[in-house]
Design a protein around this motif. Structure first.
Motif: not given
Length: 243
Positions: A151-169, A210-220
């Motif tokens: 439920a916390k992942l539904e209602h808060t931004a907690l999930a971004t804490a488990f990623c690096g400072s930048t992350f892909t979708i 990958t060998k294909g298109r670069p992935a966009r990076l995001f941050r919290a």
């Protein structure tokens, strides 16, 4: 019954801890092997009795976490989960337990101590399904803790804490899949992300994954409470999601 004839019932107070993290893209729970009776040798959530009547309950939770797994609870955000007081929950007598929850990234390997023969990270799914048997009513406590975390992942931004400072979708999606226990459709997931302003923001750079298109990076982003929430999908029998 008059007050003259009343005496307080013999009830002991304990704490139990549901400590969750992600390791190898799987939801893991901290478990200890009990070194004392009852349930000697069985796996259980870390916890124990208050030392004395003067000890604060949250202080007892921090102490037990340090004594049983050598983890510093003061560095975690321990939140009270609920209280468990069924009369037959413990063979030693009437024992009421106050359970605490923490879900955090990057937690170290635990080190057993006091009455714990071993402490380790184990699959939360295995413990919930019964593949790993837990002592006392700890499977129920764990189930409540995992549901709170989901439920916390539904209602808060907690999930971004488990990623690096930048992350892909895709990396953020893996966090939701691990905690929620479902496979998410990438298009639906990205559409939901776009509907929550300020949850994540572009990092301004791309990463070639990958060998294909670069992935966009995001941050919290600046938003910590999600509105609208990232609601869990209805699941199919195979663990996927509808629509």
């Amino acid at each position: 019954m008059s007050e003259d004839n009343w005496s307080p019932p013999a009830v002991l107070l304990a704490v139990d801890l549901v400590i969750l993290t992600l390791r190898s893209s799987r939801l893991q729970v901290l478990l200890v092997e009990r070194g004392v009776d009852p349930y000697r040798g069985a796996l259980a959530l870390p916890g124990g009795f208050l030392n004395n009547a003067a000890e604060d309950i949250e202080a007892a939770a921090n102490r037990e976490l340090r004594e049983e797994a050598d983890l510093d609870g003061t560095q975690l955000h321990l939140e009270q989960l609920r209280t468990y007081g069924a009369p037959e929950r413990d063979p030693r007598g009437r024992i009421v337990s106050v359970a605490y929850l923490a879900i955090a990234p990057g937690l170290p390997e635990p080190v057993a101590g006091s009455d714990a023969a071993e402490a380790s990270w184990r699959s939360a799914d295995d413990a919930l399904s019964g593949v790993i048997e837990l002592a006392f009513d700890h499977r129920r406590i764990l189930a409540d803790g995992v549901e709170r975390a989901r439920a916390k992942l539904e209602h808060t931004a907690l999930a971004t804490a488990f990623c690096g400072s930048t992350f892909t979708i895709s990396e953020l999606q893996q966090v939701y899949e691990a905690v929620w226990g479902v496979a998410l459709d990438p298009r639906n997931f990205y559409r939901k992300l776009q509907g929550v302003e300020g949850f994540i923001v572009p990092a301004g750079t791309d990463r070639r994954v990958t060998k294909g298109r670069p992935a966009r990076l995001f941050r919290a982003g600046p938003r910590t409470v999600l509105h609208p929430p990232m609601v869990r999908p209805d699941t199919c029998e195979n663990g996927g999601e509808h629509g």
